[in-house]
Design an enzyme around this catalytic site. Structure first.
Site, PDB file in Angstrom:
ATOM      1  N   CYS A  83      46.650  49.419  32.709  1.00 57.92           N
ATOM      2  CA  CYS A  83      47.512  48.089  32.805  1.00 57.92           C
ATOM      3  C   CYS A  83      48.244  48.039  31.611  1.00 57.92           C
ATOM      4  CB  CYS A  83      46.984  47.024  33.141  1.00 57.92           C
ATOM      5  SG  CYS A  83      45.733  46.399  32.142  1.00 57.92           S
ATOM      6  N   HIS A 319      50.184  40.172  38.094  1.00 57.30           N
ATOM      7  CA  HIS A 319      50.150  41.381  37.311  1.00 57.30           C
ATOM      8  C   HIS A 319      50.205  42.590  37.971  1.00 57.30           C
ATOM      9  CE1 HIS A 319      48.367  43.845  34.331  1.00 57.30           C
ATOM     10  NE2 HIS A 319      47.098  43.634  34.425  1.00 57.30           N
TER      11      HIS A 319
END
Length: 364
Positions: A83, A319
């Protein structure tokens, strides 16, 4: 050594998993951003570097370059630091410019969890060290450092309110490119919802009697973001106004069982190598995968939330893994034009126990 500067930064809306962006492949999402960043550019970019986490595999950056109508001579590089991939792509492009590898890059990230071919995540760490899912890892950090649910909910409520305020002011639409006829509104943001009431009512979702809830953690999302990076000399040659100048960056690792703590040593290392203190930093964008991460970060550096994600973040907006680091930089790009901020930091904690931090200087 050349200076690397950002002259433009854009993102798509952030969509929910199987939401409004579900019918768009990752290369299509990235193409919307690439097309916007290059529409007024009179010469080709040297490379396109994109981060991606959940697939579908292959060189997605090259595919996205071709999908966006770039000349076949423009290559592409896909990076995976989980991420943190979008921020890693930007970091890499800046260092390539510094080293003289090229003068014009597009860098960022893209994610479509809706279109992912994989039913489960890749491994972060060997089992004998510990390979917790991110929710359990957030619980680990909360327990180890004494971060209560009340502390997490307090910051989450602030994130929701800041995001709603930014939406009302039109700040987010300034960051966005349009995807077909979809409204310029992040899908997860719900102005009609009483977020404080919601935070009190939801139960822990990863661990019985835990502190991490669906309310104080991020969603699972689709989206893309990228920036147009140039050497400062090239920007001057093309009569483009830089906004952010790359100063330096750092990457660090921590115990994979506590990844939410990773931005702390990453930022500490960055400050040390640049001879800055935290008091020198006017603005910080830290990915809000979990509120516990932000609470711990603020405690570690003895700072308030005043200049930390002042316009909201991933708890409220979502996200999209590979794109989130690039969204942080896109947010900074726009924020420094509204605020008196000379030095700013983008930072992210990553599954497997990694942290990335980048220091930027506003170009005046």
């Amino acid at each position: 050594m050349k200076n690397a500067v950002i002259v433009n930064a854009k993102r798509t809306i952030i969509g929910k998993k199987n939401g409004v962006l579900k019918n768009y492949s990752p290369e299509q999402l990235a193409a919307f951003v690439i097309e916007d960043l290059t529409k007024d550019l009179n010469e080709p970019v040297d490379d396109i570097i994109l981060g991606n986490t959940v697939g579908p595999g292959g060189n997605l950056a090259r595919l996205s370059a071709l999908e966006s109508g770039q000349p076949c001579t423009v290559p592409g590089l896909t990076v995976d630091r989980q991420c943190g991939s979008g921020l890693e792509a930007i970091r890499l492009a800046c260092h390539l410019i510094q080293g003289g590898a090229g003068d014009i890059y597009i860098a960022g990230g893209v994610e479509s969890v809706s279109a992912s071919l994989f039913k489960s995540r890749a491994r972060f760490s060997p089992d004998d060290i510990g390979d917790p899912d991110m929710g359990i890892a957030a619980e680990n950090v909360a327990e180890k450092y004494g971060i209560t649910r009340e502390m997490q909910d307090e910051f989450a409520a602030l994130s929701y309110q800041r995001s709603l305020d930014s939406f009302d002011k039109g700040y987010f639409s300034e960051e966005m490119v349009r995807v077909a006829n979809i409204p310029l509104k992040d899908e997860g943001l719900k102005p009609e919802l009483d977020y404080r009431r919601m935070l009190k009512r939801v139960s822990p979702c990863f661990k019985k009697n835990g502190t991490v809830t669906v309310g104080n953690s991020c969603g699972v999302n689709d989206g893309a973001a990228a920036v147009l990076i140039m050497s400062e000399d090239k920007a001057k040659e093309l009569n483009l106004q830089p906004v952010l100048r790359f100063v330096d960056s750092s990457v660090t690792g921590v115990d994979p069982n506590y990844p939410a703590a990773a931005p702390i040593p990453a930022v500490s290392k960055l400050l040390s190598k640049t001879n800055f203190s935290i008091e020198d930093i006017d603005l910080i964008e830290l990915n809000e995968a979990f509120a516990v991460k932000v609470v711990l970060f603020a405690q570690a550096f003895s700072i308030s939330y005043d200049n930390l994600n002042p316009e909201g973040g991933a708890i409220a907006l979502g996200h999209p893994y590979g794109a989130s680091g690039a969204i942080l930089v896109t947010r900074l790009f726009n924020e420094v034009q509204r605020m008196e901020s000379n030095y700013c930091v983008s930072a992210i904690g990553i599954g497997g126990g990694l942290g990335i931090a980048v220091l930027w200087e506003r170009v005046t």
